[in-house]
Design a protein around this motif. Structure first.
Motif, short mmCIF file in Angstrom:
data_model
loop_
_atom_site.label_atom_id
_atom_site.label_comp_id
_atom_site.label_asym_id
_atom_site.label_seq_id
_atom_site.Cartn_x
_atom_site.Cartn_y
_atom_site.Cartn_z
N GLU A 18 0.87 -1.19 0.00
CA GLU A 18 0.00 0.00 0.00
C GLU A 18 0.90 1.22 0.00
O GLU A 18 1.64 1.47 0.94
N ALA A 19 0.83 2.00 -1.08
CA ALA A 19 1.88 2.98 -1.39
C ALA A 19 2.07 4.06 -0.33
O ALA A 19 3.17 4.56 -0.16
N THR A 20 1.01 4.44 0.41
CA THR A 20 1.19 5.50 1.40
C THR A 20 1.84 4.99 2.68
O THR A 20 2.19 5.77 3.56
N GLY A 21 2.01 3.68 2.81
CA GLY A 21 2.71 3.10 3.94
C GLY A 21 1.86 2.81 5.15
O GLY A 21 2.36 2.31 6.16
N GLY A 22 0.57 3.10 5.07
CA GLY A 22 -0.27 2.95 6.25
C GLY A 22 -0.84 1.58 6.47
O GLY A 22 -1.18 1.22 7.59
N ALA A 23 -0.95 0.80 5.42
CA ALA A 23 -1.63 -0.50 5.53
C ALA A 23 -0.85 -1.55 4.75
O ALA A 23 0.25 -1.31 4.27
N GLY A 24 -1.45 -2.73 4.63
CA GLY A 24 -0.85 -3.79 3.83
C GLY A 24 0.45 -4.30 4.38
O GLY A 24 0.71 -4.31 5.59
N ALA A 25 1.32 -4.75 3.47
CA ALA A 25 2.59 -5.35 3.85
C ALA A 25 3.45 -4.40 4.67
O ALA A 25 4.17 -4.83 5.58
N GLN A 26 3.36 -3.10 4.37
CA GLN A 26 4.15 -2.13 5.13
C GLN A 26 3.74 -2.14 6.61
O GLN A 26 4.59 -2.13 7.51
N ALA A 27 2.44 -2.14 6.85
CA ALA A 27 1.95 -2.17 8.23
C ALA A 27 2.33 -3.49 8.91
O ALA A 27 2.69 -3.50 10.10
N ASP A 28 2.26 -4.58 8.17
CA ASP A 28 2.60 -5.88 8.76
C ASP A 28 4.06 -5.92 9.20
O ASP A 28 4.36 -6.37 10.32
N LEU A 29 4.96 -5.47 8.35
CA LEU A 29 6.38 -5.52 8.68
C LEU A 29 6.71 -4.60 9.85
O LEU A 29 7.53 -4.95 10.71
N LYS A 30 6.09 -3.42 9.89
CA LYS A 30 6.31 -2.52 11.03
C LYS A 30 5.84 -3.18 12.33
O LYS A 30 6.50 -3.06 13.37
N THR A 31 4.71 -3.85 12.26
CA THR A 31 4.17 -4.52 13.44
C THR A 31 5.09 -5.64 13.89
O THR A 31 5.40 -5.76 15.08
N PHE A 32 5.52 -6.47 12.96
CA PHE A 32 6.43 -7.56 13.31
C PHE A 32 7.68 -7.01 14.00
O PHE A 32 8.12 -7.51 15.03
N GLN A 33 8.27 -5.99 13.39
CA GLN A 33 9.50 -5.42 13.92
C GLN A 33 9.30 -4.87 15.33
O GLN A 33 10.11 -5.09 16.23
N GLN A 34 8.19 -4.15 15.51
CA GLN A 34 7.93 -3.53 16.80
C GLN A 34 7.72 -4.58 17.89
O GLN A 34 8.05 -4.34 19.06
N LEU A 35 7.21 -5.73 17.51
CA LEU A 35 6.94 -6.79 18.49
C LEU A 35 8.07 -7.81 18.59
O LEU A 35 7.92 -8.86 19.20
N GLY A 36 9.22 -7.48 17.99
CA GLY A 36 10.40 -8.32 18.16
C GLY A 36 10.42 -9.56 17.31
O GLY A 36 11.08 -10.55 17.67
N VAL A 37 9.73 -9.52 16.18
CA VAL A 37 9.66 -10.67 15.28
C VAL A 37 10.32 -10.33 13.95
O VAL A 37 10.11 -9.23 13.41
N PHE A 38 11.09 -11.25 13.42
CA PHE A 38 11.73 -11.08 12.11
C PHE A 38 10.67 -11.25 11.04
O PHE A 38 10.09 -12.34 10.89
#
Length: 273
Positions: A18-38
Motif C-alpha cells: 500500500e503505497a502510502t505506507g499505512g496499511a498492507g505489507a508495510q503495516a505488517d512488517l512494522k508490526t512484526f519489527q515492533q513486536l520483536g519478530v523477524f
C-alpha cells in the motif's frame, strides 16, 4: 570483531503493498519489527490511491508465477522449524488465491492468520465477487485464526445485521462453527457506544475485548496491524487468547498515535507501543 547469531521468532506475511505506507505489507512488517519478530513478505499486489480521483484504489496484481517464486525462496530459506507462522492479507484475484492456497497446502503451518479481505476495492463487482468466493473456498479452510471486520463478519456468518455486542458474539460463534478457525471479530467504531469492542471465540472461550474508542472514524492499517500482531504473538509462542489480547492493546496504542497526511485518512503508528 565478533558476530552474534540471533534466533528471533519469524513470521511471514502474504499481502499487498500500500503505497502510502499505512496499511498492507508495510503495516505488517512494522508490526512484526515492533513486536520483536523477524518479518518476511511475499507481495501479492500493489495498491496505490489516486489523489486525482477521490483517492480511489488503483489495484495491480503481482503475477502468479512471481508470487510462487517468492514463496519458493522463502520456504526454502526458512524451514518449518524456523518459520511456522503466516499472516494472509489482501490477495485480490482468484488466480492469486489459488497460487497461495497451493503454497500453503504444501507445508505444515502451525499458525495461519487470515485477515479476510473479501472485497478488493478498485475491482469490478463481478471480479470482486469471484475473489470473495475463492477466498472462502480455498483460504479460509486452511486458516487457524481469522480476524474479520464488520462487513466480513456479516459475510462469513451469514447474518443480516451486526449492531450489538450480542450479535457480534453470535457472528464469531457462527464463523468458528463454519471454519474451525479461532475468531477475533472486530466491532471497532461500527458498534454504538463509547467502547471499541472485539469478540474472541475459539470454540470454548468467548471473551469480549474492549477499549475506549479513539474517534469515530476507522484508521488506515488498523485491521492489518491487528492481524499481524496476532501472528507475531503466536510466532513467539503465545496462546491464541493472549495473542488476541496483546494485539488489541497494540493496535489501540497505534490508533491513539495515528499519523495524519494530506490523504483523507489517518494511518496507525506502530512505533507508539
Amino acid at each position: 570483531m565478533t558476530s552474534t547469531q540471533n534466533n528471533p521468532a519469524i513470521a511471514l506475511t502474504i499481502a499487498g503493498s500500500e503505497a502510502t505506507g499505512g496499511a498492507g505489507a508495510q503495516a505488517d512488517l512494522k508490526t512484526f519489527q515492533q513486536l520483536g519478530v523477524f518479518g518476511i513478505v511475499a507481495l501479492s499486489c500493489i495498491v496505490s490511491f489516486d489523489p486525482k480521483q477521490n483517492w480511489n484504489h488503483r489495484f495491480v496484481p503481482v503475477e502468479a508465477q512471481v508470487i510462487s517464486d517468492q514463496l519458493e525462496a522463502i520456504t526454502a530459506a526458512y524451514q518449518p522449524d524456523q518459520l511456522d507462522t503466516v499472516k494472509i492479507g489482501m490477495l485480490g484475484t482468484p488466480l492469486t488465491i489459488a497460487t497461495v492456497s497451493e503454497a500453503l497446502a504444501s507445508r505444515d503451518w502451525k499458525n495461519v492468520v487470515l485477515d479476510p479481505v473479501l472485497i478488493c476495492k478498485g475491482q469490478e463487482p463481478g471480479a470482486a465477487l469471484d475473489t470473495d468466493q475463492a477466498l472462502k473456498r480455498e483460504i479460509l479452510p486452511q486458516a487457524s485464526f481469522v480476524t474479520p471486520n464488520h462487513f466480513e463478519s456479516l459475510s462469513l456468518s451469514g447474518m443480516d445485521e451486526i449492531s450489538s455486542v450480542g450479535q457480534l458474539k453470535e457472528a464469531a460463534q457462527r464463523i468458528y462453527d463454519a471454519s474451525g478457525a479461532t475468531v477475533l471479530a472486530k466491532g471497532g467504531v461500527r458498534l454504538v457506544g463509547s467502547e471499541a469492542v472485539d469478540v474472541f471465540y475459539d470454540g470454548s472461550v468467548l471473551e469480549v475485548l474492549s477499549s475506549p474508542k479513539v474517534g469515530d472514524v476507522a484508521v488506515s492499517g488498523a485491521g492489518c496491524s491487528l492481524a499481524a500482531a496476532v501472528a507475531a504473538e503466536l510466532a513467539k509462542g503465545a496462546s491464541a487468547l493472549d495473542a488476541a489480547r496483546a494485539a488489541k492493546h497494540f493496535v489501540t496504542q497505534a490508533i491513539r498515535s495515528r499519523l495524519g497526511s494530506h490523504a483523507p485518512f489517518d494511518a496507525v503508528w506502530q512505533g507508539a507501543s
